[in-house]
Enzyme design. Structure first.
Site, PDB file in Angstrom:
ATOM      1  N   LYS A  52      -4.312  -1.558  -3.653  1.00 11.61           N
ATOM      2  CA  LYS A  52      -4.513  -2.054  -2.291  1.00 11.61           C
ATOM      3  C   LYS A  52      -5.954  -2.057  -2.179  1.00 11.61           C
ATOM      4  CE  LYS A  52      -0.632  -1.976  -0.155  1.00 11.61           C
ATOM      5  NZ  LYS A  52      -0.009  -2.965   0.703  1.00 11.61           N
ATOM      6  N   SER A 302       2.452  -0.245  -9.560  1.00  9.66           N
ATOM      7  CA  SER A 302       1.444  -0.524  -8.377  1.00  9.66           C
ATOM      8  C   SER A 302       0.727   0.797  -8.051  1.00  9.66           C
ATOM      9  CB  SER A 302       2.260  -1.149  -7.347  1.00  9.66           C
ATOM     10  OG  SER A 302       3.367  -0.286  -6.924  1.00  9.66           O
TER      11      SER A 302
END
Length: 408
Positions: A52, A302
């Site tokens: 992110k 992720s």
């Protein structure tokens, strides 16, 4: 898309002044299981343990005149924004639900330091989001979406740039987790149709699948927040415009309980700590099976922001999925020796994990909540057969979400 590709490469190069590329590592354990070359793109090893910060970096890099950034997030996006606010010397106001675990609040505060203010508001994310957007409009800041922003999409696509450079070629198969679509939209837009894609969602938050069926983004009636890094109620408009032609055949929905078995396997066998969303791409290999045999496969891990206080829940959900743990309500005669009669039915590998009387006022019978763990799922067939033969009345509530919610 040429301009997009060049912009992504420029963003990737600029990132190197802030953090190194995340590693791409061949995983021998998974490669042997699937008879393929399985690589993990380890976004869980970024400075904030998720991808992110890439989108946050790119969005802030492109807005040097903006002094105030506002976001709403209960997890990885908040940490990425906080990290980049501190790096760029910007002020950030991060709205988080009141129910956000302290660990996530503390990590966001740690990454942002004096550059960020954290505001806890709303029991549910929609309320938090509304508060953040209202504040942003009033304060004149820039609202930074976790996925539905062109600069964020461009920043997340930097994962693809690194991947190809590290691998030295295009992978045959690329397995990408999907939440709001920022990562998947960015990578697909950069790489194009040069490899086979699989987009993976948690079953309780499959907003891409719902949008593909409807032909447009739609809001899910219910969202299971277990895989909170990918459990999104509605895919973004901008991200879906890039994903709308991927086809349902290239999407997978995986059960949250099965996901837990993958998290435990990676932790116990490989020593890799993954959050639920971070394990989605690896879990999907079970469904791809023979189709990836002999191929080069890259899974995007992720995120690794896992609170170990959740480990008992992960273990329990994995045991339930594998059939190694069950809960049932047993009608027990209220007489001396009744409990002993039940205990004699248990096998040598059966352990009582929970035993609780639910009703003690009945004169002849009482209901008991029992949790049993065993080493082989077939042991339950034997146990239930003995219960039936012994005339016991019982109800298996393991897969009854409503009863489990109130009783377990």
């Amino acid at each position: 898309m040429c301009d997009f590709a060049q912009s992504v490469r420029d963003a990737t190069q600029a990132m190197r002044a802030v953090f190194p590329a995340t590693p791409l590592l061949r995983n021998a354990h998974l490669s042997e299981i699937y008879d393929a070359d399985v690589y993990l793109k380890r976004e869980d090893l970024s400075p904030v343990r998720s991808y992110k910060l890439r989108g946050a970096f790119n969005a802030m890099r492109k807005r040097p005149d903006v002094d105030l950034f506002v976001c709403a997030s209960a997890g990885n996006h908040a940490q990425g924004v906080a990290f980049m606010c501190k790096h760029f010397g910007k002020q950030g106001v991060i709205f988080m639900p009141v129910t956000t675990p302290q660990q996530k609040i503390q990590k966001t505060a740690m990454f942002g330091g004096d550059s960020v203010e954290i505001r806890l508001t709303g029991d549910y994310f929609d309320d938090t989001l509304a508060s953040a957007q209202a504040f942003c409009a009033e304060a004149g800041g820039h609202f930074l979406s976790p996925f539905d922003d062109e600069d964020v999409i461009e920043g997340q696509a930097s994962v693809a740039v690194e991947l190809v450079e590290q691998l030295g070629k295009m992978p045959d198969n690329l397995v990408i987790p999907v939440g709001g679509g920022g990562l998947s939209a960015g990578m697909l837009s950069y790489l194009g149709p040069q490899c086979q894609y699989t987009f993976v969602e948690p079953a309780g938050g499959a907003c891409l699948h719902a949008a593909l069926e409807a032909g447009k983004p739609v809001r899910l009636e219910r969202v299971n927040n277990f895989a909170d890094g990918a459990a999104v109620g509605q895919i973004g408009q901008k991200t879906f415009s890039r994903l709308q032609n991927v086809g349902l055949a290239n999407t997978l929905r995986v059960s949250e309980d099965r996901l837990c078995t993958t998290m435990l396997e990676m932790l116990n066998v490989e020593g890799i700590v993954l959050e639920p969303a971070g394990a989605l791409s690896i879990d999907a290999l079970q469904d791809l099976g023979q189709s990836i045999r002999g191929r080069t496969v890259v899974c995007i891990t992720s995120g690794g922001n896992f609170d170990f206080e959740r480990l008992p829940e992960v273990k329990e959900r994995a045991q339930k999925f594998l059939g190694l743990k069950k809960y049932f309500v047993l009608r027990m005669p209220q007489r001396p020796g009744a409990l002993k009669d039940f205990l004699t039915l248990l096998g040598p590998d059966d352990d009582i994990a929970r035993f609780e009387y639910l009703k003690k006022s009945a004169r002849n019978y009482g209901s008991v909540l029992i949790g049993i763990e065993t080493r082989d799922a077939e042991n339950f067939d034997r146990l239930f057969g003995k219960l039936d033969a012994g005339g016991f009345t019982y109800q298996d509530i393991t897969d009854d979400d409503l009863l489990s919610q109130f009783m377990i």
